[in-house]
Motif scaffolding. Sequence first.
Motif, PDB file in Angstrom:
ATOM      1  N   HIS A   1     -11.486 127.992 -17.984  1.00 29.95           N
ATOM      2  CA  HIS A   1     -11.426 126.702 -17.453  1.00 29.95           C
ATOM      3  C   HIS A   1     -12.438 126.246 -16.660  1.00 29.95           C
ATOM      4  O   HIS A   1     -12.432 125.112 -16.383  1.00 29.95           O
ATOM      5  CB  HIS A   1      -9.657 126.872 -16.737  1.00 29.95           C
ATOM      6  CG  HIS A   1      -9.918 127.733 -15.328  1.00 29.95           C
ATOM      7  ND1 HIS A   1      -9.685 129.160 -15.404  1.00 29.95           N
ATOM      8  CD2 HIS A   1      -9.965 127.421 -14.112  1.00 29.95           C
ATOM      9  CE1 HIS A   1      -9.669 129.705 -14.300  1.00 29.95           C
ATOM     10  NE2 HIS A   1      -9.863 128.835 -13.380  1.00 29.95           N
ATOM     11  N   ASN A   2     -13.094 127.095 -15.743  1.00 29.21           N
ATOM     12  CA  ASN A   2     -14.193 126.754 -15.315  1.00 29.21           C
ATOM     13  C   ASN A   2     -15.247 126.328 -16.042  1.00 29.21           C
ATOM     14  O   ASN A   2     -15.803 125.369 -15.936  1.00 29.21           O
ATOM     15  CB  ASN A   2     -14.735 128.127 -14.115  1.00 29.21           C
ATOM     16  CG  ASN A   2     -13.858 128.393 -13.191  1.00 29.21           C
ATOM     17  OD1 ASN A   2     -12.896 127.672 -12.917  1.00 29.21           O
ATOM     18  ND2 ASN A   2     -13.761 129.655 -12.715  1.00 29.21           N
ATOM     19  N   ARG A   3     -15.566 127.378 -17.161  1.00 30.66           N
ATOM     20  CA  ARG A   3     -16.448 126.545 -18.168  1.00 30.66           C
ATOM     21  C   ARG A   3     -16.207 125.242 -18.692  1.00 30.66           C
ATOM     22  O   ARG A   3     -17.055 124.356 -18.866  1.00 30.66           O
ATOM     23  CB  ARG A   3     -16.799 127.537 -19.213  1.00 30.66           C
ATOM     24  CG  ARG A   3     -17.912 127.040 -20.111  1.00 30.66           C
ATOM     25  CD  ARG A   3     -17.860 128.289 -21.538  1.00 30.66           C
ATOM     26  NE  ARG A   3     -18.378 129.463 -20.954  1.00 30.66           N
ATOM     27  CZ  ARG A   3     -19.548 129.869 -20.685  1.00 30.66           C
ATOM     28  NH1 ARG A   3     -20.448 128.989 -20.929  1.00 30.66           N
ATOM     29  NH2 ARG A   3     -19.688 131.063 -20.558  1.00 30.66           N
ATOM     30  N   GLU A   4     -14.977 124.979 -19.079  1.00 28.34           N
ATOM     31  CA  GLU A   4     -14.612 123.645 -19.417  1.00 28.34           C
ATOM     32  C   GLU A   4     -14.699 122.594 -18.416  1.00 28.34           C
ATOM     33  O   GLU A   4     -15.387 121.416 -18.705  1.00 28.34           O
ATOM     34  CB  GLU A   4     -13.280 123.649 -20.008  1.00 28.34           C
ATOM     35  CG  GLU A   4     -12.978 124.508 -21.097  1.00 28.34           C
ATOM     36  CD  GLU A   4     -11.444 124.786 -21.556  1.00 28.34           C
ATOM     37  OE1 GLU A   4     -10.537 123.917 -20.823  1.00 28.34           O
ATOM     38  OE2 GLU A   4     -11.123 125.728 -22.220  1.00 28.34           O
ATOM     39  N   ALA A   5     -14.562 122.819 -17.055  1.00 27.80           N
ATOM     40  CA  ALA A   5     -14.572 121.799 -16.100  1.00 27.80           C
ATOM     41  C   ALA A   5     -16.152 121.571 -15.913  1.00 27.80           C
ATOM     42  O   ALA A   5     -16.448 120.223 -15.659  1.00 27.80           O
ATOM     43  CB  ALA A   5     -14.019 122.412 -14.958  1.00 27.80           C
ATOM     44  N   ILE A   6     -16.823 122.465 -15.983  1.00 24.27           N
ATOM     45  CA  ILE A   6     -18.308 122.223 -15.732  1.00 24.27           C
ATOM     46  C   ILE A   6     -19.018 121.434 -16.957  1.00 24.27           C
ATOM     47  O   ILE A   6     -19.498 120.538 -16.577  1.00 24.27           O
ATOM     48  CB  ILE A   6     -19.153 123.696 -15.429  1.00 24.27           C
ATOM     49  CG1 ILE A   6     -18.631 124.363 -14.135  1.00 24.27           C
ATOM     50  CG2 ILE A   6     -20.693 123.438 -15.942  1.00 24.27           C
ATOM     51  CD1 ILE A   6     -19.202 125.781 -13.993  1.00 24.27           C
ATOM     52  N   LEU A   7     -18.471 121.840 -18.012  1.00 24.96           N
ATOM     53  CA  LEU A   7     -19.250 121.090 -19.374  1.00 24.96           C
ATOM     54  C   LEU A   7     -18.636 119.825 -19.380  1.00 24.96           C
ATOM     55  O   LEU A   7     -19.203 118.976 -19.839  1.00 24.96           O
ATOM     56  CB  LEU A   7     -18.811 121.994 -20.553  1.00 24.96           C
ATOM     57  CG  LEU A   7     -19.415 123.366 -20.599  1.00 24.96           C
ATOM     58  CD1 LEU A   7     -18.957 123.982 -21.863  1.00 24.96           C
ATOM     59  CD2 LEU A   7     -21.007 123.112 -20.732  1.00 24.96           C
ATOM     60  N   ALA A   8     -17.632 119.331 -18.941  1.00 26.13           N
ATOM     61  CA  ALA A   8     -16.890 118.018 -18.918  1.00 26.13           C
ATOM     62  C   ALA A   8     -17.676 117.474 -17.543  1.00 26.13           C
ATOM     63  O   ALA A   8     -17.536 115.927 -17.798  1.00 26.13           O
ATOM     64  CB  ALA A   8     -15.288 118.068 -18.618  1.00 26.13           C
ATOM     65  N   HIS A   9     -18.128 117.870 -16.660  1.00 30.10           N
ATOM     66  CA  HIS A   9     -18.783 117.076 -15.790  1.00 30.10           C
ATOM     67  C   HIS A   9     -20.010 116.191 -16.025  1.00 30.10           C
ATOM     68  O   HIS A   9     -20.691 116.796 -16.994  1.00 30.10           O
ATOM     69  CB  HIS A   9     -19.159 117.861 -14.659  1.00 30.10           C
ATOM     70  CG  HIS A   9     -19.506 117.341 -13.242  1.00 30.10           C
ATOM     71  ND1 HIS A   9     -20.729 116.577 -12.885  1.00 30.10           N
ATOM     72  CD2 HIS A   9     -18.750 117.055 -12.099  1.00 30.10           C
ATOM     73  CE1 HIS A   9     -20.562 115.933 -11.749  1.00 30.10           C
ATOM     74  NE2 HIS A   9     -19.222 116.320 -11.174  1.00 30.10           N
ATOM     75  N   PRO A  10     -20.263 115.126 -15.882  1.00 30.58           N
ATOM     76  CA  PRO A  10     -21.296 114.392 -15.930  1.00 30.58           C
ATOM     77  C   PRO A  10     -22.577 114.915 -15.705  1.00 30.58           C
ATOM     78  O   PRO A  10     -23.625 114.749 -16.434  1.00 30.58           O
ATOM     79  CB  PRO A  10     -21.129 112.922 -15.369  1.00 30.58           C
ATOM     80  CG  PRO A  10     -19.876 113.021 -14.786  1.00 30.58           C
ATOM     81  CD  PRO A  10     -19.296 114.210 -14.758  1.00 30.58           C
ATOM     82  N   MET A  11     -22.834 116.159 -14.661  1.00 33.85           N
ATOM     83  CA  MET A  11     -24.126 116.665 -14.600  1.00 33.85           C
ATOM     84  C   MET A  11     -24.222 117.810 -15.213  1.00 33.85           C
ATOM     85  O   MET A  11     -25.126 118.565 -14.934  1.00 33.85           O
ATOM     86  CB  MET A  11     -24.140 116.721 -13.115  1.00 33.85           C
ATOM     87  CG  MET A  11     -24.610 115.547 -12.489  1.00 33.85           C
ATOM     88  SD  MET A  11     -24.682 115.652 -10.652  1.00 33.85           S
ATOM     89  CE  MET A  11     -23.829 114.230  -9.935  1.00 33.85           C
TER      90      MET A  11
END
Length: 164
Positions: A30-40
């Motif tokens: 879930h952390n990887r997904e959140a980071i990858l979904a972020h514009p940066m």
Amino acid sequence: FSASMMVLLEYCGVIENGEVIGIDIDIRPHNREAILAHPMSKKIKMLEGSSIEPVIIEKVKELVKNKKRIMLFLDSNHTHDHVLAELRAYAPLVSIGSYCVVSDTGVEDLPSEIILDRPWGKGNNPKTAVWQFMKENDSFEYDKLIEDKLLITAAPDGWLKRIK
């Protein structure tokens, strides 16, 4: 935060193609997904594993080999041996005039009864590793100016400036 700082520095023309490398022993899905979904997310490279594993160290060296300016933040396992191994592996990558910041050096200054259920404590922590590293290494100096300006820091004796 670090990725957003890269974007700001690029926008101001201070740097080009800034990048953050994050290492974690366990990057939860879930952390990887959140980071990858972020514009940066394009500014962030994630490596999963121990920061002192030879394969991780070599991956980092490969990722930074053509970079002009490198700054290092250490904030993982807080035992003396682990932090010292990180310093020995990664501090040589820091650019002259840039910094290696070792977090949570204040563990050395805490009363022993505050640190519960941790493998680190007084005499075995990031600050003791910094002290040993600085005895072995003359490429860095303590930057007390930054520490004094901050007034409150998670890195007392942990602001190391590369001087040669």
